[in-house]
Design a protein around this motif. Structure first.
Motif, PDB file in Angstrom:
ATOM      1  N   GLN A  61       7.685  -0.084  -0.473  1.00 54.32           N
ATOM      2  CA  GLN A  61       7.425   0.652   0.765  1.00 54.32           C
ATOM      3  C   GLN A  61       7.500  -0.243   1.994  1.00 54.32           C
ATOM      4  O   GLN A  61       7.644   0.244   3.112  1.00 54.32           O
TER       5      GLN A  61
ATOM      6  N   LYS B 131       5.693   3.001   5.149  1.00 56.81           N
ATOM      7  CA  LYS B 131       4.917   4.079   4.540  1.00 56.81           C
ATOM      8  C   LYS B 131       5.773   4.732   3.460  1.00 56.81           C
ATOM      9  O   LYS B 131       6.984   4.529   3.410  1.00 56.81           O
TER      10      LYS B 131
ATOM     11  N   SER C 289       3.063  10.549  -0.852  1.00 55.80           N
ATOM     12  CA  SER C 289       3.354  10.827   0.553  1.00 55.80           C
ATOM     13  C   SER C 289       2.543  11.992   1.092  1.00 55.80           C
ATOM     14  O   SER C 289       2.648  12.334   2.253  1.00 55.80           O
TER      15      SER C 289
ATOM     16  N   GLY D 153      -1.136   7.115   4.040  1.00 50.38           N
ATOM     17  CA  GLY D 153      -1.444   5.793   3.517  1.00 50.38           C
ATOM     18  C   GLY D 153      -2.592   5.252   4.357  1.00 50.38           C
ATOM     19  O   GLY D 153      -2.512   5.262   5.581  1.00 50.38           O
TER      20      GLY D 153
ATOM     21  N   ALA E  17      -1.810   2.453   7.134  1.00 50.84           N
ATOM     22  CA  ALA E  17      -1.007   2.917   8.259  1.00 50.84           C
ATOM     23  C   ALA E  17      -1.787   3.884   9.137  1.00 50.84           C
ATOM     24  O   ALA E  17      -1.755   3.807  10.366  1.00 50.84           O
TER      25      ALA E  17
ATOM     26  N   MET F 222       6.419   3.120  12.400  1.00 50.34           N
ATOM     27  CA  MET F 222       6.230   3.366  10.979  1.00 50.34           C
ATOM     28  C   MET F 222       7.583   3.699  10.357  1.00 50.34           C
ATOM     29  O   MET F 222       8.243   4.655  10.767  1.00 50.34           O
TER      30      MET F 222
END
Length: 287
Positions: free
Chosen positions: A165, A251, A259, A263, A266, A279
């Protein structure tokens, strides 16, 4: 890097300053801008509801400095029940490479909290999202606001955990490095990380060194940092200490079970950063 950017605007004081820092857009390679306002259907308090002509005039006024800077600018007004999804649909329709959104504070004197639309855009987007930090400039909450501007993209903080990620955010930072940008590359160790696996700090330092070398090879300068604590807090602290112009993090991409949440790192970072956060989603492809 991001030739086309979709920028969401509305009538609120918290969103008005969103276009005040043109150098940021230029430094990220933006040459085409789509200014969009989405009227939420059924939201009676929306200042623009039923006032399309006035809104078009306002958008044209906001587009003027972008035109003057030599950018191609389009404006669009849409109506939808789910604003975030409509923003992302517009980004797809216009083939935007980047979505830019400001975060309205629930109470901008006490601190900024991610607005529901911004949070949903970040959660659902499969393209990079730049969240702008909007500050209160007076005692009237978000009645008087300004975007936190920096002098272009001189310094960037990249937070990485070396996962898949993080790879997309690392590549984005390398692209920014081609502008001559300095990148502070950091990894945050858990307080008990060394006890769980004693070699991890040295392994992390080695991994950071490879990223630093890649950034230097791309034309920028870079430093590696290993800190210990809560990732979002340590990233925000380093960004403040280094007066960073942008924080870059990764992310999960849409389509992952994970998802369903942004997260924790973040999401928390966006609420405390006090500066723009880029992001960059990782999209898992079928093998």
């Amino acid at each position: 890097m991001f030739p086309a950017a979709l920028i969401t605007v509305d009538y609120s004081a918290a969103q008005g300053p969103l276009l005040d820092c043109l150098s940021d857009l230029r430094d990220m390679g933006v040459t085409r801008v789509i200014l969009i306002h989405v009227v939420q259907v059924g939201y009676a308090l929306g200042a623009s509801y039923g006032n399309k002509e006035a809104l078009e005039d306002w958008l044209q006024g906001r587009a003027a400095p972008l035109h003057a800077a030599g950018m191609e600018v389009e404006i669009e007004i849409r109506a939808a029940g789910e604003v975030a999804k409509e923003i992302l649909q517009a980004a797809t329709d216009h083939r935007a490479d980047l979505t830019v959104i400001g975060s309205r504070g629930q109470n901008m004197i006490r601190g900024l909290f991610l607005g529901s639309v911004a949070r949903e855009v970040i959660r659902l987007s499969t393209q990079p999202v730049r969240l702008e930090w909007i500050e209160s400039t007076g005692k009237d909450g978000d009645g008087a606001c300004a975007r936190t501007c920096h002098a272009g993209l001189r310094r960037v903080v990249l937070g990485t955990d070396f996962s898949q990620q993080s790879q997309a955010s690392e590549k984005a930072s390398m692209a920014l490095a081609r502008l001559g940008t300095h990148v502070d590359v950091m990894h945050v160790l858990a307080p008990d990380g060394g006890k769980i696996y004693a070699r991890w700090p040295r392994m992390a330092q080695a991994a950071l060194s490879y990223i630093v070398d890649d950034i230097i090879a791309a034309g920028g300068t870079a430093e590696a940092h290993i800190l210990t604590g809560k990732p979002s807090e340590e990233i925000a602290r380093l960004a403040a200490d280094r007066d960073a112009d942008l924080i870059v993090v990764g992310k999960h991409g849409q389509g992952w079970v994970a998802s369903m949440a942004i997260g924790s790192t973040a999401a928390n970072l966006c609420e405390i950063a006090r500066r723009p956060v880029l992001m960059v989603p990782f999209i898992k492809t079928e093998e």
